[in-house]
Design an enzyme around this catalytic site. Structure first.
Site, PDB file in Angstrom:
ATOM      1  N   LEU A  22       3.576  36.311  28.400  1.00 10.25           N
ATOM      2  CA  LEU A  22       3.992  35.561  27.270  1.00 10.25           C
ATOM      3  C   LEU A  22       3.136  36.035  26.071  1.00 10.25           C
ATOM      4  O   LEU A  22       1.947  36.172  26.288  1.00 10.25           O
ATOM      5  CB  LEU A  22       3.519  34.113  27.563  1.00 10.25           C
ATOM      6  N   ASP A  23       3.994  36.477  24.779  1.00  5.48           N
ATOM      7  CA  ASP A  23       2.964  36.439  23.684  1.00  5.48           C
ATOM      8  C   ASP A  23       2.072  35.865  23.285  1.00  5.48           C
ATOM      9  O   ASP A  23       2.160  34.634  23.741  1.00  5.48           O
ATOM     10  CB  ASP A  23       4.110  36.850  22.525  1.00  5.48           C
ATOM     11  N   PRO A  24       1.072  36.170  22.916  1.00  3.08           N
ATOM     12  CA  PRO A  24      -0.120  35.441  22.294  1.00  3.08           C
ATOM     13  C   PRO A  24       0.333  34.375  21.662  1.00  3.08           C
ATOM     14  O   PRO A  24      -0.336  33.175  21.778  1.00  3.08           O
ATOM     15  CB  PRO A  24      -1.213  36.422  21.719  1.00  3.08           C
ATOM     16  N   PHE A  25       1.222  34.379  20.744  1.00  2.00           N
ATOM     17  CA  PHE A  25       1.582  33.216  19.753  1.00  2.00           C
ATOM     18  C   PHE A  25       2.538  32.419  20.458  1.00  2.00           C
ATOM     19  O   PHE A  25       2.699  31.053  20.073  1.00  2.00           O
ATOM     20  CB  PHE A  25       2.405  33.912  18.436  1.00  2.00           C
ATOM     21  N   ALA A  26       2.954  32.624  21.646  1.00  2.74           N
ATOM     22  CA  ALA A  26       3.737  31.763  22.404  1.00  2.74           C
ATOM     23  C   ALA A  26       3.078  30.623  23.455  1.00  2.74           C
ATOM     24  O   ALA A  26       1.580  31.151  23.660  1.00  2.74           O
ATOM     25  CB  ALA A  26       4.694  32.532  23.395  1.00  2.74           C
TER      26      ALA A  26
END
Length: 317
Positions: free
Chosen positions: A55-59
Site C-alpha cells: 500500500l502506498d505510504p499515503f494510503a
C-alpha cells in the site's frame, strides 16, 4: 591523562521465535508497507514474515501481514481481488497522481452527476491502464519511481486490468467518493486520473483506503499504534490462524493414517476411503480430523483424488 571508561557490554540479542498466523493491519498514513512489516515482525520477535502486496505510504487500510507458515499462502493474497474506497479531487492534476506530488495544472470543475455516472460506466469491466512513473514497477532492476525522481519519464506499456465494481458513494464538488473492487495490479491513482481526464477537468487521488483483500476485510484489524500498545500475549492473540487465509476453500478431513500419507506427498484416492468430498474439484484446505490440525492445501481432482499442494511444516504445529 584521562582514562576512557570501559564500553558498556551490549545486551544479548533476543533470539527470534517461530510465530505463525496473519495480522490484519489497518495501516496508517505515512507508513510504507515494508516499514510496517518490519515493526510488526520486531514486536512479535518473529523469525519469518512477509506482506501481501504493498500500500502506498499515503494510503490507509487493510495490509495483511503473514508470519511463519502463513507466508506459504501469501501469494494467494497477492493474486486476489482488492477493494478500495477513494476520494478523487477533480480539477487538479499532480505529477504523482496523489497528494504527495507537485501540482501540474488546475481547471474549474463544472460537471453534473449524470456526467460522472456516464464517465464511471466507461471504466467498468476490463480496461487498459498505463502504470504510473511513481510506482514500484521495475525497469532494468530499478523501480520506476527512482527514474521519476531523477526527472526521467520512460515509455510504459498499457496493461489489462478488471474493474469488477465501481460505485459512486458521493459527490460534493470538487470531490468524488468511489468504491472500487478490482483485479490485482490495478492502480487506483491512475483510475482517478483517467476519470478526471474523461470529465475534462483532470484529477488526482486525495485519499485512498483499502477495505478488502480477497475474502479478508478490516473487521478484526488493528492499527500499528494499537499493536504497539498491546502486551506481548495480546499481540500473539491478535493474529488469525494460518487457515484464516484459506476460508474460501472447502475443508477436507483426513484420518491419522491418511494424514501421514498426505504429509509424505502422496496422492490420496479419497473416493475409496469413505471421506466426505467437496462438491467441486479445485483447491481445498486439508486437516487432520482427530485434532483439527491444518496440514496445508491440496487439489481435489477427478475420481476423488486429493493431490498435496502446499504443506504446513509439522514442526510448526
Amino acid at each position: 591523562m584521562a582514562h576512557s571508561s570501559p564500553s558498556q557490554p551490549r545486551p544479548p540479542k533476543i533470539p527470534r521465535v517461530p510465530v505463525h498466523g496473519v495480522l490484519l493491519l489497518d495501516k496508517s498514513v505515512g507508513w510504507s508497507s515494508n516499514d510496517a512489516l518490519i515493526k510488526a515482525k520486531r514486536l512479535l520477535n518473529a523469525l519469518k514474515a512477509g506482506h501481501t502486496g504493498t500500500l502506498d505510504p499515503f494510503a490507509t487500510g487493510l495490509l495483511p501481514l503473514c508470519f511463519g507458515e502463513a507466508t506459504k499462502f501469501s501469494q494467494d493474497l497477492l493474486e486476489a481481488d482488492k477493494t478500495y474506497e477513494a476520494f478523487v479531487h477533480l480539477g487538479i492534476v499532480t505529477n504523482t497522481g496523489d497528494t504527495e506530488g507537485e501540482v501540474l495544472s488546475t481547471k474549474p470543475v463544472d460537471v453534473s452527476l449524470a456526467q460522472i455516472e456516464s464517465a464511471l460506466q466507461q471504466f467498468r469491466g476490463e480496461i487498459s491502464q498505463v502504470p504510473p512513473m511513481h510506482s514500484a514497477l521495475k525497469r532494468d532492476g530499478k523501480p520506476l519511481y527512482e527514474y521519476a525522481r531523477a526527472g526521467i519519464t520512460l515509455e510504459r506499456e498499457a496493461r489489462k486490468v478488471t474493474i469488477h465494481q465501481l460505485e459512486l458513494l458521493g459527490y460534493e464538488a470538487p470531490f468524488l467518493r468511489i468504491r472500487v473492487m478490482c483485479s490485482k495490479g490495478t492502480y487506483i491513482r491512475v483510475l482517478g486520473e483517467d476519470i478526471g481526464a474523461l470529465l475534462g477537468c483532470g484529477a488526482h487521488l486525495n485519499q485512498l483506503r483499502r477495505t478488502g483483500v480477497g475474502a479478508l476485510t478490516l473487521e478484526g484489524s488493528v492499527t500499528l499504534d494499537q499493536f504497539i500498545a498491546f502486551e506481548d500475549s495480546e499481540r500473539a492473540q491478535a493474529l488469525l490462524p494460518v487457515d484464516g487465509l484459506l476460508t474460501t476453500f472447502p475443508a477436507v478431513m483426513l484420518t491419522d493414517v491418511l494424514t501421514e500419507r498426505f504429509l509424505h506427498g502422496q496422492r490420496l484416492a479419497l473416493g475409496k476411503e469413505g471421506i466426505a468430498l467437496p462438491a467441486e474439484s479445485g483447491r481445498a484446505r486439508v486437516y487432520q480430523e482427530s485434532n483439527g490440525r491444518l496440514l496445508g492445501t491440496g487439489l481435489m481432482q477427478e475420481f476423488g483424488i486429493l493431490a498435496p499442494e502446499r504443506l504446513i511444516s509439522t514442526l510448526s504445529n
